[in-house]
Design a protein around this motif. Structure first.
Motif, short mmCIF file in Angstrom:
data_model
loop_
_atom_site.label_atom_id
_atom_site.label_comp_id
_atom_site.label_asym_id
_atom_site.label_seq_id
_atom_site.Cartn_x
_atom_site.Cartn_y
_atom_site.Cartn_z
N ASP A 284 70.00 20.08 59.58
CA ASP A 284 68.83 20.69 59.41
C ASP A 284 67.87 20.56 60.62
OD1 ASP A 284 66.16 21.28 58.44
OD2 ASP A 284 65.78 19.75 57.28
N TRP A 285 67.95 21.66 61.35
CA TRP A 285 67.17 21.65 62.58
C TRP A 285 65.85 21.28 62.50
CZ3 TRP A 285 69.37 26.92 61.10
CH2 TRP A 285 70.68 26.95 61.43
N LEU A 286 64.98 21.49 61.44
CA LEU A 286 63.75 21.00 61.26
C LEU A 286 63.39 19.56 60.93
CD1 LEU A 286 61.24 22.77 61.93
CD2 LEU A 286 61.11 23.28 59.43
N THR A 287 64.67 18.80 60.77
CA THR A 287 64.14 17.49 60.42
C THR A 287 64.75 16.55 61.61
OG1 THR A 287 64.55 17.95 58.01
CG2 THR A 287 64.57 15.64 58.63
N SER A 288 63.85 15.61 61.79
CA SER A 288 64.16 14.39 62.86
C SER A 288 65.46 13.76 62.57
CB SER A 288 63.18 13.60 63.24
OG SER A 288 62.95 12.82 62.34
N ILE A 289 66.11 13.36 63.20
CA ILE A 289 67.48 12.36 63.02
C ILE A 289 66.86 10.89 62.44
CG2 ILE A 289 69.10 13.42 64.75
CD1 ILE A 289 68.20 11.02 66.61
N ASP A 290 65.63 10.51 62.99
CA ASP A 290 65.01 9.47 62.24
C ASP A 290 64.78 9.54 60.75
OD1 ASP A 290 64.72 7.65 64.62
OD2 ASP A 290 63.58 9.16 65.48
N ASP A 291 64.36 10.76 60.34
CA ASP A 291 63.99 10.94 59.04
C ASP A 291 65.44 11.00 58.27
OD1 ASP A 291 62.81 11.78 56.87
OD2 ASP A 291 61.83 13.49 57.17
N THR A 292 66.17 11.90 58.60
CA THR A 292 67.38 11.85 57.85
C THR A 292 68.32 10.54 58.02
OG1 THR A 292 67.90 14.30 58.77
CG2 THR A 292 69.82 13.12 57.96
N ALA A 293 68.21 9.69 59.10
CA ALA A 293 69.04 8.38 59.16
C ALA A 293 68.17 7.39 58.16
CB ALA A 293 69.10 8.03 60.38
N ARG A 294 67.08 7.57 58.01
CA ARG A 294 66.06 6.56 57.13
C ARG A 294 66.65 6.96 55.68
NH1 ARG A 294 61.48 7.45 54.58
NH2 ARG A 294 60.81 9.25 56.07
N GLY A 295 66.61 8.19 55.37
CA GLY A 295 67.02 8.66 53.89
C GLY A 295 68.60 7.99 53.87
N LEU A 296 69.42 8.09 54.58
CA LEU A 296 70.89 7.86 54.48
C LEU A 296 70.95 6.14 54.31
CD1 LEU A 296 72.63 10.27 56.85
CD2 LEU A 296 72.41 10.17 54.43
N ASN A 297 70.33 5.70 55.20
CA ASN A 297 70.15 4.00 55.34
C ASN A 297 69.79 3.65 54.05
OD1 ASN A 297 71.46 3.96 57.79
ND2 ASN A 297 69.42 4.11 58.73
N GLN A 298 68.61 4.19 53.66
CA GLN A 298 68.06 3.62 52.32
C GLN A 298 69.13 3.74 51.13
OE1 GLN A 298 64.02 4.84 51.87
NE2 GLN A 298 64.10 4.18 49.70
N LEU A 299 69.75 4.95 51.06
CA LEU A 299 70.61 5.36 49.80
C LEU A 299 71.84 4.33 49.81
CD1 LEU A 299 70.68 9.12 50.30
CD2 LEU A 299 70.00 8.01 48.25
N VAL A 300 72.32 3.66 51.20
CA VAL A 300 73.27 2.79 51.29
C VAL A 300 72.61 1.46 50.58
CG1 VAL A 300 74.82 1.76 52.51
CG2 VAL A 300 74.50 4.11 53.02
N GLN A 301 71.50 1.25 51.26
CA GLN A 301 71.00 -0.13 50.89
C GLN A 301 70.72 -0.30 49.49
OE1 GLN A 301 67.21 -0.41 53.15
NE2 GLN A 301 68.40 -0.73 54.85
N GLU A 302 70.19 1.00 48.80
CA GLU A 302 70.17 0.77 47.26
C GLU A 302 71.34 0.89 46.41
OE1 GLU A 302 65.92 3.59 47.34
OE2 GLU A 302 67.73 4.61 47.01
N GLY A 303 72.36 1.27 47.24
CA GLY A 303 73.81 1.14 46.53
C GLY A 303 73.97 2.50 45.80
N LYS A 304 73.27 3.52 45.95
CA LYS A 304 73.47 4.96 45.33
C LYS A 304 74.71 5.61 46.02
CE LYS A 304 68.91 5.10 43.62
NZ LYS A 304 67.56 5.37 43.87
N ILE A 305 74.77 5.25 47.35
CA ILE A 305 76.13 5.89 47.83
C ILE A 305 76.81 4.63 48.62
CG2 ILE A 305 74.96 8.08 48.25
CD1 ILE A 305 74.60 7.37 51.09
N ARG A 306 78.06 4.73 48.63
CA ARG A 306 78.49 3.39 49.37
C ARG A 306 78.80 3.79 50.85
NH1 ARG A 306 84.84 1.43 47.87
NH2 ARG A 306 84.97 -0.09 49.40
N SER A 307 78.80 5.09 51.13
CA SER A 307 78.89 5.39 52.69
C SER A 307 78.30 6.79 53.01
CB SER A 307 80.38 5.26 52.92
OG SER A 307 80.38 5.22 54.61
N ALA A 308 77.82 6.93 53.99
CA ALA A 308 77.15 8.22 54.40
C ALA A 308 77.92 9.10 55.65
CB ALA A 308 75.91 8.13 54.94
N GLY A 309 78.07 10.37 55.53
CA GLY A 309 78.63 10.96 56.61
C GLY A 309 77.84 12.56 56.82
#
Ligand code: NAP
Length: 302
Positions: free
Chosen positions: A133-158
């Motif tokens: 998504d060209w309009l979203t910063s890598i920090d925003d996307t990474a924050r979402g993925l990191n949080q989903l892993v921490q919450e256990g909703k996803i085991r891994s992100a890619g």
């Protein structure tokens, strides 16, 4: 029966071939039909199932959830991979005016919640950002993925369809390294072997996933000159691989790359899934791999 190959030291491995569900609803299957197909995949060792929020215009995940529910215990035999981030207009979303990407933390979180509800599970093994998504910063996307892993909703992100530089940028912000980059790779589309994507995968010890390994069926289209050349060359080498078909040699060609791509099988026919898994035991000789490259490209190596 195909075997699991260890991968990605940080997390876990997938079956070496993956079953993809983009076309799952094309032939109007019942939940029982889908359930039978999933159970046959498990029997064959294809335990990784690839889907996405957008597949079937946002209906495939629910169909998978319904089909898995018919066999208690089936879900736990599977590794579920889903993706999000592509939003298109339609009856499913009357207020949406234009197709767009959204990989913000807020959207990824909402999409994963929806996927878990439809798939009827508490965690997916792997969650991918479907397109950059060209309009979203890598920090925003990474924050979402990191949080989903921490919450256990996803085991891994890619990610999927990321360039090498987009992958590197996002990976630099990940607490657990990205598991994969799912990209188009097959005999009629070889970009990842020359655009840096598969070099990066090897460098990072990440196994890529190859979508449309049979070029979405174009490999069998007699109107495509490359397909005609490939059919002829494959027929000539088939006897050396126990009578392997063009389709099996095409999967083997994908899997032969040293980055060890996971091919995603896209057929809706059980007998073609059964045929596909035989490719995992084919070890293509170097000259045969290059002969298929030459036939596909219609030229000799430079
Ligand atoms: N991340 C992404 O952006 C992205 C994009 C596209 C796909 N994907 C993933 O990759 C998976 C596979 O993609 P795909 O479906 O394009 O895979 P594919 O295997 O390249 O193409 C499947 C198509 O080829 C046909 N086919 C298979 N064997 C054939 C044969 N021997 N003769 C003639 N036609 C044949 C199938 O028809 P039958 O069903 O009749 O066998 C089906 O229509 C998808 O399900 C999805 O999970 C991801």
């Amino acid at each position: 029966m195909i075997r699991d190959v260890p991968s990605h030291p940080q997390t876990f491995s997938l079956s070496s071939m993956v079953y993809g569900t983009w076309r799952l609803l094309d032939d109007g299957p019942s939940p029982q039909d889908i359930n039978r197909r999933l159970n046959r995949c498990v029997e064959l060792g294809v335990t990784a199932i690839d889907t996405a929020e957008i597949y079937g215009l946002y209906q495939v995940e629910e169909a998978l959830g319904n089909a898995m529910a018919l066999s208690p215990g089936l879900r736990n035999k599977l590794s579920l991979i889903t993706k999000a981030g592509i939003y298109v207009p339609g009856a499913h979303s009357p207020t949406r005016k234009v197709g767009h990407y959204d990989a913000t933390a807020a959207q990824l979180s909402a999409s994963v919640e929806r996927s878990l509800r439809l798939l009827r599970c508490e965690q997916v093994e792997l969650f991918l950002v479907h397109r950059p998504d060209w309009l979203t910063s890598i920090d925003d996307t990474a924050r979402g993925l990191n949080q989903l892993v921490q919450e256990g909703k996803i085991r891994s992100a890619g990610v999927s369809n990321y360039s090498a530089s987009q992958f590197a940028a996002l990976n630099s912000r990940m607490e657990v390294p990205l598991f994969t980059n799912q990209v188009e790779f097959h005999l009629l589309h070889m970009d990842p072997i020359v655009d840096g994507c598969f070099d990066q995968c090897q460098q990072e010890q990440v196994r890529p996933m190859a979508w449309s390994p049979l070029a979405g069926g174009r490999l069998f289209d007699p109107n495509e000159s490359a397909a005609r050349r490939l059919a002829e060359v494959a027929a000539g080498m088939s006897y050396r691989y126990g009578g392997a078909t063009l389709e099996q040699l095409a999967y083997a060609w994908v899997m032969s790359h040293p980055s060890r791509p996971y091919p995603i099988i896209g057929t809706n026919r059980i007998e073609r899934i059964e045929s596909a898994v035989k490719a995992s035991s084919i070890r293509l000789e170097r000259e045969d791999w290059y002969a298929l490259w030459v036939a596909a490209q219609g030229r000799h190596v430079p």
